[in-house]
Design an enzyme around this catalytic site. Structure first.
Site, PDB file in Angstrom:
ATOM      1  N   ARG A   1      17.753  -9.614  53.926  1.00 34.56           N
ATOM      2  CA  ARG A   1      16.698  -8.427  53.583  1.00 34.56           C
ATOM      3  C   ARG A   1      16.850  -7.678  54.669  1.00 34.56           C
ATOM      4  O   ARG A   1      16.748  -6.408  54.328  1.00 34.56           O
ATOM      5  CB  ARG A   1      15.119  -9.022  53.381  1.00 34.56           C
ATOM      6  CG  ARG A   1      14.973 -10.015  52.182  1.00 34.56           C
ATOM      7  CD  ARG A   1      13.460  -9.974  52.182  1.00 34.56           C
ATOM      8  NE  ARG A   1      12.693 -10.442  53.167  1.00 34.56           N
ATOM      9  CZ  ARG A   1      11.517 -10.446  53.233  1.00 34.56           C
ATOM     10  NH1 ARG A   1      10.726 -10.141  52.323  1.00 34.56           N
ATOM     11  NH2 ARG A   1      10.996 -10.876  54.400  1.00 34.56           N
TER      12      ARG A   1
ATOM     13  N   SER B   1      21.744 -30.515  60.833  1.00 37.60           N
ATOM     14  CA  SER B   1      21.092 -30.963  62.232  1.00 37.60           C
ATOM     15  C   SER B   1      22.376 -30.657  63.309  1.00 37.60           C
ATOM     16  O   SER B   1      23.505 -30.504  62.852  1.00 37.60           O
ATOM     17  CB  SER B   1      20.961 -32.401  62.613  1.00 37.60           C
ATOM     18  OG  SER B   1      20.445 -32.702  63.735  1.00 37.60           O
ATOM     19  N   GLY B   2      21.998 -30.150  64.417  1.00 37.83           N
ATOM     20  CA  GLY B   2      22.743 -29.800  65.467  1.00 37.83           C
ATOM     21  C   GLY B   2      22.507 -28.236  66.058  1.00 37.83           C
ATOM     22  O   GLY B   2      23.129 -28.162  67.136  1.00 37.83           O
TER      23      GLY B   2
ATOM     24  N   LYS C   1      16.548 -36.005  56.955  1.00 34.80           N
ATOM     25  CA  LYS C   1      16.351 -34.901  58.225  1.00 34.80           C
ATOM     26  C   LYS C   1      15.040 -35.153  58.745  1.00 34.80           C
ATOM     27  O   LYS C   1      15.110 -34.964  59.939  1.00 34.80           O
ATOM     28  CB  LYS C   1      16.838 -33.477  57.778  1.00 34.80           C
ATOM     29  CG  LYS C   1      16.547 -32.659  58.702  1.00 34.80           C
ATOM     30  CD  LYS C   1      17.590 -32.914  59.847  1.00 34.80           C
ATOM     31  CE  LYS C   1      17.929 -31.638  60.735  1.00 34.80           C
ATOM     32  NZ  LYS C   1      16.506 -31.008  61.363  1.00 34.80           N
TER      33      LYS C   1
ATOM     34  N   HIS D   1      14.951 -37.977  60.922  1.00 35.30           N
ATOM     35  CA  HIS D   1      16.021 -37.963  61.801  1.00 35.30           C
ATOM     36  C   HIS D   1      15.180 -37.199  63.113  1.00 35.30           C
ATOM     37  O   HIS D   1      15.318 -37.609  64.318  1.00 35.30           O
ATOM     38  CB  HIS D   1      17.083 -37.007  61.275  1.00 35.30           C
ATOM     39  CG  HIS D   1      17.968 -36.396  62.521  1.00 35.30           C
ATOM     40  ND1 HIS D   1      17.464 -35.249  63.233  1.00 35.30           N
ATOM     41  CD2 HIS D   1      19.112 -36.553  62.830  1.00 35.30           C
ATOM     42  CE1 HIS D   1      18.358 -34.810  64.064  1.00 35.30           C
ATOM     43  NE2 HIS D   1      19.240 -35.441  63.867  1.00 35.30           N
ATOM     44  N   ASN D   2      14.587 -35.961  62.750  1.00 40.04           N
ATOM     45  CA  ASN D   2      13.825 -35.500  63.711  1.00 40.04           C
ATOM     46  C   ASN D   2      12.866 -36.241  64.412  1.00 40.04           C
ATOM     47  O   ASN D   2      12.362 -36.238  65.575  1.00 40.04           O
ATOM     48  CB  ASN D   2      13.095 -34.149  63.029  1.00 40.04           C
ATOM     49  CG  ASN D   2      14.266 -32.946  62.674  1.00 40.04           C
ATOM     50  OD1 ASN D   2      15.460 -33.365  62.997  1.00 40.04           O
ATOM     51  ND2 ASN D   2      13.574 -31.875  62.598  1.00 40.04           N
TER      52      ASN D   2
ATOM     53  N   GLU E   1      14.455 -38.160  66.924  1.00 41.75           N
ATOM     54  CA  GLU E   1      14.669 -37.297  68.076  1.00 41.75           C
ATOM     55  C   GLU E   1      13.241 -37.001  68.844  1.00 41.75           C
ATOM     56  O   GLU E   1      13.604 -37.028  70.060  1.00 41.75           O
ATOM     57  CB  GLU E   1      14.996 -35.844  67.267  1.00 41.75           C
ATOM     58  CG  GLU E   1      15.404 -34.836  68.147  1.00 41.75           C
ATOM     59  CD  GLU E   1      15.532 -33.721  67.567  1.00 41.75           C
ATOM     60  OE1 GLU E   1      15.123 -32.545  67.881  1.00 41.75           O
ATOM     61  OE2 GLU E   1      16.525 -33.695  66.644  1.00 41.75           O
TER      62      GLU E   1
END
Length: 486
Positions: free
Chosen positions: A37, A134-135, A188, A191-192, A195
């Site tokens: 935008r 992720s990364g 995900k 995964h977090n 983490e």
């Protein structure tokens, strides 16, 4: 537009993550159209494509021109802030999209929002993927771990692109089709959560080594660097070693010592703990890491509490404990405690994924999830390959704790683990992640728990009944009446 000039794929949302992923895609040979935008973001991305390439990247300045610049069936990745911005972007783009086109949301989105949007765009014949990425910024540019879930047809449309841009490891690209619905976002999210646990456990290892072992930052950098060449080899251990090496550019000393001890968060850890509670899955290591982030935010309260309790007579025990510590043994014990605790944290995350997979019928492949986390993502670690093999040996594995290889390692390390936790408690240093992991291990491994007493209490005050060990059925006892009678 001439068909030969159309892009293979599009990407909307050009903050750093979006720019980096777009450049990664273009660098792999896939012509890409980009849109934002704010026009300056488009210009910035075009400039980077020239300076870092040149790459086949085309900038567009309106939703219509952007959509029409992509070959059919169109595949468009959106990387904008989760929530309403995603809905607004979908609304702007779908006005010009056609049946058979695909939207891929690459943000950290709540999985139920993805499932709602799948139904919403299906009315227009549009396909949808919710894809965990992720990364961080570096992963987006050089190879992330990708977790796409939703329409399998949509995945097949862009499979070649995703396999090219994902991180590459010895057994393939770090991407796989996760499953239907919001499965990609849910994976995900977990995964977090893992983490969160990993980072908390590493910070506790640092705290014990620094404050009980008396290690300097230079020594810590060396130790974490050494650990990264062994069983603890991982992205988070590697960067921890690097952090201890950085000097402060403003004043003398190491930068890590000048950082305010308040940890930020974006919500995926909280979602993980909430889901674990809803599914009755024990995830104490992940929950402890979340609690520690909350407590870290109470900086002023903690400083005040330290003063009040000191005036009340609380004495620091670190000094007396530190004087009798064998530094070499402590370092080895902490390494073993960190490894064993990590196994518990991953076990909790995998159990949560299994419970959700059963509830939703996703048929998640846990070995494959471990494989795509081996590269590109924040929790990438050498022992994920062993987790992959554990689930290949037994796809119905109840817990990583009872996999024969991991069980052996837990038993070998548990004495050191207990020494570290006991030492930290004696020194007044909190290790909630390690304590939670050890308690999880000890609770899970016991054939009989004191839960019989808790159930008796529930039956006494609420007539909730109980089961017996020696015969089937539900029983209720008038506990108070019998106790007074006796």
């Amino acid at each position: 537009m001439d068909a030969s000039s159309l892009s293979r794929i599009g990407l909307a949302g050009l903050a750093v993550m979006g720019q980096n992923l777009a450049l990664n895609i273009a660098e792999k040979g896939f012509p890409i159209s980009v849109y934002n935008r704010t026009a300056s973001k488009v210009d910035e991305t075009l400039s980077r494509a020239q300076s870092e390439g040149p790459f086949s990247l085309t900038g567009q300045y309106s939703p219509r021109d952007f959509v029409l610049s992509i070959q059919r069936p169109r595949s468009i990745i959106i990387l904008v802030k989760a929530g309403n911005p995603v809905d607004q972007t979908i609304s702007a783009l779908t006005e010009f999209m056609e049946p058979g086109d695909t939207i891929i949301d690459g943000g950290n989105e709540w999985y139920q929002n993805t499932e709602r949007r799948i139904q919403q765009v299906a009315d227009k014949g549009i396909l949808y993927l919710g894809m965990g990425v992720s990364g961080g910024e570096e992963g987006a540019r050089n190879g992330p771990s990708l977790m796409p879930g939703g329409s399998f047809e949509a995945y097949k449309n862009i499979e070649s692109v995703l396999k090219s841009v994902a991180a590459q490891v010895d057994d393939g690209p770090c991407v796989t089709y996760i499953g239907e619905g919001g499965s990609g976002n849910f994976v995900k999210m977990v995964h977090n959560g893992i983490e969160y646990g990993d980072m908390q456990l590493i910070s506790e290892a640092y705290d014990v080594l620094k404050n009980v072992g008396g290690l300097s930052n230079n020594e810590l950098a060396e130790i974490f660097g050494e650990w990264n060449r062994g069983e603890l080899e991982s992205f988070l251990v590697e960067i921890t070693s690097d952090i201890f090496k950085v000097k402060d550019s403003l004043v003398d000393g190491d930068l890590v010592d000048k950082i305010l001890d308040k940890t930020g968060m974006k919500g995926t850890g909280k979602w993980t703990v909430q889901q674990a509670a809803e599914l009755s899955i024990a995830a104490p290591t992940i929950a402890a890491s979340l609690d520690c982030r909350y407590l870290s935010g109470l900086k002023e309260e903690r400083e005040s509490a330290a003063e009040i309790l000191k005036e009340a007579g609380l004495e620091e025990e670190v000094g007396s404990v530190k004087s009798g510590v064998d530094k070499k043994r402590l370092i080895d014990d902490v390494r073993k405690a960190l490894y064993a605790s990590k196994i518990c944290s991953y076990a909790q995350g995998m159990n949560l994924l299994r419970a959700k997979s059963v509830e939703k019928g996703w048929d998640l492949n846990f070995g494959e999830l471990a494989r795509i986390w081996k590269g590109g993502c924040i929790i990438r670690a050498v022992f994920l390959d062993r987790i992959k093999k554990a689930y290949q040996r037994n796809p119905n594995l109840a817990s990583l704790v009872v996999d024969p290889e991991f069980a052996r390692e837990m038993v070998q390390r548990q004495a050191a683990w207990r020494r570290v936790v006991g030492l930290a408690i004696s020194a007044g240093i909190s290790t909630p992640g390690m304590c939670a992991s050890l308690a999880y291990f000890d609770t899970y491994r016991r054939a009989r728990l004191p839960a019989n007493l808790v159930q008796a209490q529930r039956d006494l005050f609420g007539a909730h009944t109980y089961e017996r060990t020696d015969r089937p059925g539900a029983f209720h006892t008038e506990w108070t009446k019998l106790a007074r009678k006796s």
